[in-house]
Scaffold this active site. Structure first.
Site, mmCIF file in Angstrom:
data_model
loop_
_atom_site.group_PDB
_atom_site.id
_atom_site.type_symbol
_atom_site.label_atom_id
_atom_site.label_comp_id
_atom_site.label_asym_id
_atom_site.label_seq_id
_atom_site.Cartn_x
_atom_site.Cartn_y
_atom_site.Cartn_z
ATOM 1 N N HIS A 54 32.775 46.300 32.978
ATOM 2 C CA HIS A 54 33.458 45.494 34.009
ATOM 3 C C HIS A 54 34.196 46.404 35.001
ATOM 4 O O HIS A 54 35.389 46.237 35.269
ATOM 5 C CB HIS A 54 34.441 44.510 33.368
ATOM 6 C CG HIS A 54 34.730 43.314 34.226
ATOM 7 N ND1 HIS A 54 35.196 42.127 33.721
ATOM 8 C CD2 HIS A 54 34.613 43.111 35.567
ATOM 9 C CE1 HIS A 54 35.371 41.248 34.687
ATOM 10 N NE2 HIS A 54 35.021 41.827 35.833
ATOM 11 N N GLU A 104 33.693 39.461 26.628
ATOM 12 C CA GLU A 104 33.898 40.544 27.595
ATOM 13 C C GLU A 104 33.436 41.890 27.061
ATOM 14 O O GLU A 104 32.848 42.679 27.789
ATOM 15 C CB GLU A 104 35.383 40.619 27.987
ATOM 16 C CG GLU A 104 35.716 41.652 29.039
ATOM 17 C CD GLU A 104 35.193 41.304 30.420
ATOM 18 O OE1 GLU A 104 35.155 42.208 31.269
ATOM 19 O OE2 GLU A 104 34.822 40.141 30.654
ATOM 20 N N ARG A 120 30.001 36.788 36.150
ATOM 21 C CA ARG A 120 30.575 36.361 34.881
ATOM 22 C C ARG A 120 29.494 36.394 33.810
ATOM 23 O O ARG A 120 28.375 35.926 34.025
ATOM 24 C CB ARG A 120 31.171 34.956 34.992
ATOM 25 C CG ARG A 120 32.397 34.866 35.896
ATOM 26 C CD ARG A 120 33.602 35.571 35.264
ATOM 27 N NE ARG A 120 34.812 35.449 36.084
ATOM 28 C CZ ARG A 120 35.221 36.342 36.954
ATOM 29 N NH1 ARG A 120 34.497 37.441 37.156
ATOM 30 N NH2 ARG A 120 36.342 36.168 37.639
#
Length: 332
Positions: free
Chosen positions: A290, A271, A243
């Protein structure tokens, strides 16, 4: 609504269904249940005889109203990793089993991490750039680095999570020293994993590669702060597939700018980094969007796991991937 087979509600659209269930997985699902696509925005109109709800990454949080509308619900099977954001804050009866595909999602993340570790210790990112800049031969490029390779290097894993444990397993064939920091890891478990358990501060000081596999909790936010980043060996690599908020980004950027460390960053906070974030252009950073987790054909593992969980639930046998409510305060 009645059926010879139990009703399983699929709480996502057809596009996501096709990603999760290939032909083989779809056929296995149909042999076990009657799948019904639904929208969980409200609890209205849900089949009262539904025994199973299958959720996924696009699914919104289950509400107490939705749970109450399904008195026969016995299984929530999540076709993704973390289930925490989907569960209602209350109203979830203890007799409702919960499963997730965390183990299946761990596989590609661990594979990505192992590749990143081996490439980082070999200094592939830097060597490739140096080669392009110098247009010189092998000796010219290699001569820029004192330490190169994976032999007897030290890899530090922050978190003995499902992914952290799988990374340790995949790294066993290599001549690496593995150290782990995790407050919940016992000495016996560490020995079984083939790792040495040490403190988090010691890990940052000793490791040539630090790979993050901890959940994001109130006490882990910015656990990778300026003190720990600055304590890393010069030229060491920080790898984050967990994370983004585990890391103090300002402290990381400062260390990267002065060339203290290098980084492989698959998750950031936010993100998508800001348009002017130095992470986009720093030469000692490999930034990816990601992608370490499951995607494309890897998602069919999730579909197979969902059918396995449903099969076990219907047979009354232990459900693979089961998540218990008392685990939620310390898992991702």
């Amino acid at each position: 609504m009645t059926s010879e087979r139990p009703v399983a509600l699929l709480a996502f659209d057809d596009a996501y269904r096709r990603q999760i269930f290939g032909e083989e997985e779809e056929a296995a699902l149909a042999r076990l249940v009657t799948p019904v696509a639904i929208d969980l925005k409200t609890g209205a109109g849900l089949p009262a005889d539904a025994r199973i709800v299958v959720t996924g990454w696009p699914t919104q949080r289950l509400t107490e109203a939705a749970i109450a509308a399904m008195p026969h619900l016995g299984l929530v099977a999540h076709a993704g990793g973390s289930i925490k954001s989907l569960l209602p804050t209350s109203g979830l009866a203890g007799n409702i089993a919960i499963s997730s595909c965390a183990a299946q999602n761990a596989i590609p993340v661990a594979e990505f991490t192992v590749a990143a570790i081996l490439f980082a210790n070999k200094r592939v990112l830097e060597l490739a750039r140096s080669y392009g800049e110098s247009r010189g031969g092998r000796d010219v490029v290699l001569g820029r680095f004192d330490t190169l390779g994976n032999y007897r290097r030290t890899v530090g894993l922050v978190g003995a999570s499902t992914i952290g444990r799988l990374v340790a397993k995949l790294l066993k064939p290599f001549d690496l020293e593995l150290i782990v920091a995790d407050p919940y890891l016992s000495e016996a478990d560490a020995a079984e994993m083939g790792v040495a358990k040490i403190s988090l501060d010691q890990l940052f000081e000793r490791a040539d590669c630090v790979s993050l596999h901890a959940p994001l909790l109130p006490d882990t936010r910015h656990m990778v702060d300026s003190r720990r980043i600055n304590a890393m060996k010069p030229g060491a690599t920080l790898i984050n597939t967990a994370r983004g908020a585990l890391v103090d980004e300002a402290a990381l950027v400062a260390a990267l700018k002065r060339g203290h460390i290098q980084a492989v960053i698959d998750t950031t906070w936010p993100e998508i980094p800001a348009a002017d974030s130095p992470l986009w252009t720093l030469p000692n950073v490999l930034l990816t969007p990601h992608i370490a987790g499951s995607g494309s054909t890897e998602l069919h593992r999730h579909g197979a796991a969902i059918t396995a969980a449903i099969d076990a639930f219907l047979a009354g046998t232990p459900i693979p991937g089961r998540v218990f409510l008392d685990q939620l305060d310390r898992i991702a």
